[in-house]
Write a protein that holds these residues in place. Structure first.
Motif, PDB file in Angstrom:
ATOM      1  N   UNK A 118      16.610  -0.760   4.878  1.00  3.69           N
ATOM      2  CA  UNK A 118      15.197  -0.473   4.637  1.00  3.69           C
ATOM      3  C   UNK A 118      14.478  -1.616   3.939  1.00  3.69           C
ATOM      4  N   UNK A 119      13.246  -1.818   4.368  1.00  7.66           N
ATOM      5  CA  UNK A 119      12.347  -2.747   3.691  1.00  7.66           C
ATOM      6  C   UNK A 119      11.021  -2.025   3.510  1.00  7.66           C
ATOM      7  N   UNK A 120      10.407  -2.224   2.363  1.00  5.73           N
ATOM      8  CA  UNK A 120       9.130  -1.593   2.057  1.00  5.73           C
ATOM      9  C   UNK A 120       8.137  -2.671   1.656  1.00  5.73           C
ATOM     10  N   UNK A 121       6.931  -2.571   2.197  1.00  5.35           N
ATOM     11  CA  UNK A 121       5.860  -3.488   1.834  1.00  5.35           C
ATOM     12  C   UNK A 121       4.895  -2.739   0.933  1.00  5.35           C
ATOM     13  N   UNK A 122       4.536  -3.364  -0.181  1.00  6.48           N
ATOM     14  CA  UNK A 122       3.713  -2.740  -1.214  1.00  6.48           C
ATOM     15  C   UNK A 122       2.519  -3.620  -1.525  1.00  6.48           C
ATOM     16  N   UNK A 123       1.506  -3.000  -2.106  1.00  2.00           N
ATOM     17  CA  UNK A 123       0.363  -3.737  -2.656  1.00  2.00           C
ATOM     18  C   UNK A 123      -0.277  -4.679  -1.633  1.00  2.00           C
ATOM     19  N   UNK A 124      -0.504  -4.197  -0.422  1.00  2.00           N
ATOM     20  CA  UNK A 124      -1.238  -4.992   0.564  1.00  2.00           C
ATOM     21  C   UNK A 124      -2.695  -5.019   0.116  1.00  2.00           C
TER      22      UNK A 124
END
Length: 185
Positions: free
Chosen positions: A98-104
């Motif tokens: 899993x990879x999560x992208x945050x604070x775009x």
């Protein structure tokens, strides 16, 4: 073997569509750990908090930013012609599945906002493909990024799955963030 002039058509898309081509002239992409988010007259934390507030998000304490950045696998930033931080995105991962992208984030007042969001998403996905191939990717994004994310292959709520989040904090942290709360009674 195809002729050399046809080899370009066989390239994987993320290699041929660099984020630098997307950004307005004079803007630059900053990648951790090499790049510094600090700007002239602002520390990195001040620049990040200014960007959060411009995006109508609450600023974070220096301690919280320290934790967030330390726990991130990497982060990206975009600076404009005046060296102001106008975009940000960070990634976390279990380095397996899993990879999560945050604070775009992209400054709403910036004339290149859509291009900044596009560059951040393209660069992040390219980096994930290179470094964490095979991971599923999830993210939380502002409404203005939905069209860009659809173009990058993201599906909103696939199969009716809705994401939910829970912020776990200690009573001490909660008291610091909400001094008016009664603190557990």
């Amino acid at each position: 073997m195809p002729p050399p002039d046809r080899l370009a058509s066989l390239l994987i898309p993320f290699r041929s569509s660099g984020s630098a081509q997307v950004l307005p002239q004079g803007y630059r992409l900053i990648q951790s750990p090499e790049g510094d988010l600090a700007t002239e007259g602002e520390t990195a934390i001040e620049a990040l908090n200014r960007l959060l507030q411009a995006c109508e998000e609450r600023p974070r304490s220096p301690e919280r930013w320290g934790q967030v950045l330390a726990r991130s696998t990497w982060h990206l930033g975009v600076k404009d012609r005046q060296d102001r931080l106008v975009g940000f995105l960070r990634a976390t991962s279990d380095l397996a599945l899993n990879a999560n992208l945050w604070d775009l984030l992209s400054d709403p007042a910036d004339p290149g906002r859509e291009q900044v969001l596009t560059a951040l998403v393209r660069c992040a996905l390219g980096r994930l493909r290179r470094e964490l191939a095979g991971c599923s990717v999830s993210l939380s994004a502002p409404p203005e990024a939905l069209e860009i994310l659809h173009g990058a292959g993201f599906v909103v709520d696939p199969g009716g799955i809705r994401a939910m989040g829970l912020i776990l904090s200690s009573p001490e942290m909660e008291q610091k963030e909400n001094p008016r709360s009664g603190g557990g009674n």
